[in-house]
Motif scaffolding. Structure first.
Motif, PDB file in Angstrom:
ATOM      1  N   ASP A   1      38.534  31.438  38.098  1.00 11.86           N
ATOM      2  CA  ASP A   1      39.385  32.339  38.935  1.00 11.86           C
ATOM      3  C   ASP A   1      40.337  31.198  39.859  1.00 11.86           C
ATOM      4  OD1 ASP A   1      38.428  34.688  37.932  1.00 11.86           O
ATOM      5  OD2 ASP A   1      36.870  34.907  39.719  1.00 11.86           O
TER       6      ASP A   1
ATOM      7  N   ARG B   1      40.773  33.446  34.358  1.00  9.74           N
ATOM      8  CA  ARG B   1      40.390  34.714  34.353  1.00  9.74           C
ATOM      9  C   ARG B   1      41.230  35.585  35.126  1.00  9.74           C
ATOM     10  NH1 ARG B   1      35.099  37.759  36.328  1.00  9.74           N
ATOM     11  NH2 ARG B   1      35.924  36.963  38.196  1.00  9.74           N
ATOM     12  N   ARG B   2      41.492  35.194  36.517  1.00 12.25           N
ATOM     13  CA  ARG B   2      42.098  36.044  37.402  1.00 12.25           C
ATOM     14  C   ARG B   2      43.107  34.914  38.313  1.00 12.25           C
ATOM     15  NH1 ARG B   2      37.564  40.201  39.995  1.00 12.25           N
ATOM     16  NH2 ARG B   2      37.350  41.484  38.166  1.00 12.25           N
TER      17      ARG B   2
END
Length: 230
Positions: free
Chosen positions: A98, A120-121
């Protein structure tokens, strides 16, 4: 604090906090001029993430903090720092992260996320929408710098025309220099006497001057009211 060698030989420093976690690590990329400690450790961001059970990784970008600071301008830029970020993930063997970027780090994170599928984020902070809409610096709020008027070709041509013409070989005009009081002092002839303050007379023999004798001062009149004495 650990270090790794990036693609061009620059040493990049990074810090790691927290233990193993079932969630992907959080990578924090700081902004311009500062480092990871200033942007994320001092405000308590790292402590809050570690308390929530996350593993946190924060590099110092090249030219910042404890990382190397190359002198070549071509070895800087958001795209170069994005490659440093990829090298950090390769060094730690991370498949999913992230990613959080602040200010300059937000541009670096956006460049990295657009070319690497391990994010992912993505969290971008301290940056406007122009980084996405215009692909970088928001020129609507900060237009590119123009050259100063004094450096424009038209300005230089006009300054040349105003210069007075002087033919080759002609002497330069003598212009008095220094403040007016200094120019006035140069009109005095000879040094001044330390006793009377008047100019010393010139001596007949070269290199020697005859000092003026001291002038006796007249004593003031004594007052009869004090018995003839002061």
């Amino acid at each position: 604090m650990d270090r790794f060698i990036s693609f061009d030989g620059a040493g990049i420093a990074y810090q790691v906090w927290g233990g193993p976690s079932p969630l992907p690590p959080v990578v924090l990329h700081h902004g311009f001029v500062v480092d990871a400690t200033t942007n994320f450790v001092a405000p308590g961001v790292v402590a809050a993430l570690v308390a929530a059970g996350r593993r946190v990784i924060a590099p110092d970008a090249r030219g910042h903090g404890a990382s190397d600071k190359p002198h070549d301008p071509d070895r800087y830029g958001e795209a170069v720092m994005a490659r440093d970020l990829a090298g950090l993930l390769d060094t730690l063997g991370l498949d999913t992260v992230d990613l959080v970027g602040y200010s300059m780090g937000a541009v670096v994170a956006a460049v990295f996320a657009s070319t690497d599928d391990r994010v992912r984020r993505l969290v971008l902070s301290g940056v406007g929408a122009g980084v996405v809409e215009l692909g970088g610096l928001d020129t609507r709020a900060m237009p590119p710098q123009r050259s100063p008027r004094c450096c424009s070709p038209r300005r230089r041509r006009r300054s040349r025309r105003r210069r007075p013409h002087r033919s080759a070989g002609s002497p330069m005009p003598s212009v008095p220099t220094g403040p007016p009081w200094r120019r006035r002092c140069t009109r005095r002839t000879g040094p001044r006497s330390p006793w009377t303050g008047s100019p010393r007379p010139r001596s007949s023999s070269p290199g020697r001057t005859t000092p003026s004798p001291p002038v006796p001062r007249s004593s003031p009149a004594r007052s009869p009211a004090h018995g003839g004495a002061w």
